[in-house]
Design a protein around this motif. Structure first.
Motif, short mmCIF file in Angstrom:
data_model
loop_
_atom_site.label_atom_id
_atom_site.label_comp_id
_atom_site.label_asym_id
_atom_site.label_seq_id
_atom_site.Cartn_x
_atom_site.Cartn_y
_atom_site.Cartn_z
N LEU A 127 7.45 8.17 11.00
CA LEU A 127 8.68 7.64 11.61
C LEU A 127 9.87 8.57 11.37
O LEU A 127 10.70 8.77 12.26
N SER A 128 9.94 9.15 10.19
CA SER A 128 11.02 10.11 9.91
C SER A 128 10.90 11.32 10.82
O SER A 128 11.90 11.84 11.33
N LEU A 134 2.68 7.41 4.51
CA LEU A 134 2.22 7.96 5.79
C LEU A 134 3.12 7.50 6.93
O LEU A 134 3.53 8.31 7.79
N LEU A 135 3.45 6.21 6.94
CA LEU A 135 4.31 5.68 8.01
C LEU A 135 5.73 6.23 7.90
O LEU A 135 6.36 6.52 8.92
N LYS A 168 -4.64 -3.63 11.11
CA LYS A 168 -5.13 -2.47 10.37
C LYS A 168 -6.64 -2.35 10.56
O LYS A 168 -7.33 -3.37 10.67
N PRO A 169 -7.17 -1.13 10.57
CA PRO A 169 -6.46 0.15 10.50
C PRO A 169 -5.89 0.54 11.86
O PRO A 169 -6.39 0.12 12.90
N PHE A 170 -4.84 1.33 11.85
CA PHE A 170 -4.22 1.81 13.08
C PHE A 170 -3.74 3.23 12.84
O PHE A 170 -3.59 3.68 11.70
N SER A 171 -3.48 3.95 13.91
CA SER A 171 -3.00 5.32 13.79
C SER A 171 -1.47 5.32 13.78
O SER A 171 -0.83 4.43 14.36
N PRO A 172 -0.85 6.31 13.13
CA PRO A 172 0.61 6.42 13.19
C PRO A 172 1.13 6.50 14.63
O PRO A 172 2.20 5.99 14.94
N ARG A 173 0.33 7.12 15.51
CA ARG A 173 0.74 7.23 16.92
C ARG A 173 0.84 5.85 17.57
O ARG A 173 1.77 5.57 18.34
N ALA A 174 -0.12 4.97 17.24
CA ALA A 174 -0.08 3.61 17.78
C ALA A 174 1.14 2.86 17.27
O ALA A 174 1.81 2.15 18.02
N ASP A 225 0.86 -1.18 0.00
CA ASP A 225 0.00 0.00 0.00
C ASP A 225 0.90 1.24 0.00
O ASP A 225 1.42 1.64 1.04
N VAL A 226 1.07 1.83 -1.17
CA VAL A 226 2.01 2.95 -1.33
C VAL A 226 1.62 4.13 -0.44
O VAL A 226 2.47 4.78 0.17
#
Length: 229
Positions: free
Chosen positions: A20-21, A15-16, A100-106, A9-10
């Motif tokens: 993370l960056s 988003l991740l 999935k689905p999950f938040s970037p914070r999680a 999933d591009v």
């Protein structure tokens, strides 16, 4: 620290990677299973975030290949609700699962937990024994007596080490969550119940029993007294 994200999933990968960056991690990406193995060999990441459903080679196959020569922490991503799939991944050596689905914070909280080194003062003892149960923290393995060895995920190892250090005394669920996941916002009591269930399953598979980890009402979880040594 360098993290490899593997997902077809591009949009999700982007988003991740951004999240993370922004948190200070170096991110490498791959969009299929074969590319994941190439990227792993090329970049030697400290953690792999790996989707189950991948083209060319699925996540289970990638994980199995990684475990032939590396103990790098691996977090599996899945849209599947099957406990059987989760058990399969954990048996192959996955350290954690995120549905999935999950938040970037999680995801960030789980990543920090897997990358965390050290502990909350319990001490990192390479070899722990409790009754007939022996845990090798360096190898992330446990065995009962001289029997079969079972590999432990990072989270399973932390949970078992904490319970063994308390030698039969119950540990409060909130304390366990804070120790195992490092951040109480990254997991809840349902996640802890799932982790306990998986660890009981592994203990039973190598000759122990599902009752070796007890739930003590209004107190928490404990290694059963007769196993605590």
């Amino acid at each position: 620290m360098r993290i490899l994200i593997v997902d077809d999933d591009v949009e999700l990968v982007g988003l991740l990677q951004f999240a993370l960056s922004g948190a200070g991690y170096e991110v490498v990406t791959a969009f299929d299973g074969e590319h994941a193995l190439t990227q792993f060999e090329k970049h030697a990441p400290e953690l792999v975030v790996l989707d189950v459903n991948l083209p060319r080679r699925d996540g289970f196959s990638v994980l199995e290949a990684l475990r032939h020569h590396s103990e790098v922490p691996v977090m599996m991503l899945t849209v599947r609700a099957s406990e059987e799939d989760e058990v399969r991944g954990l048996d192959l050596g996955a350290d954690d699962y995120l549905r999935k689905p999950f938040s970037p914070r999680a995801l960030l909280a789980r990543v920090r937990a897997l990358l965390r080194r050290g502990s909350d003062g319990e001490g990192e003892v390479p070899l722990l024994s409790s009754g007939t149960l022996t845990v090798d923290a360096e190898r992330s393995e446990m065995r009962i007596g001289s029997g079969q060895v079972a590999r432990l995920s990072t989270l399973e190892l932390r949970l078992l080490r904490l319970l063994m250090n308390h030698r039969g005394r119950p540990v409060d669920p909130e304390r366990i969550i804070g120790f195992v996941w490092s951040d109480r916002d990254s997991a809840d009591r349902d996640a802890l119940k799932q982790l306990v269930h998986r660890l009981r399953h592994k203990l039973a598979r190598i000759g122990g029993g599902t009752d070796w980890i007890e739930h003590v009402p209004n107190a928490g979880y404990a290694l059963a007294n007769e196993r605590a040594g």
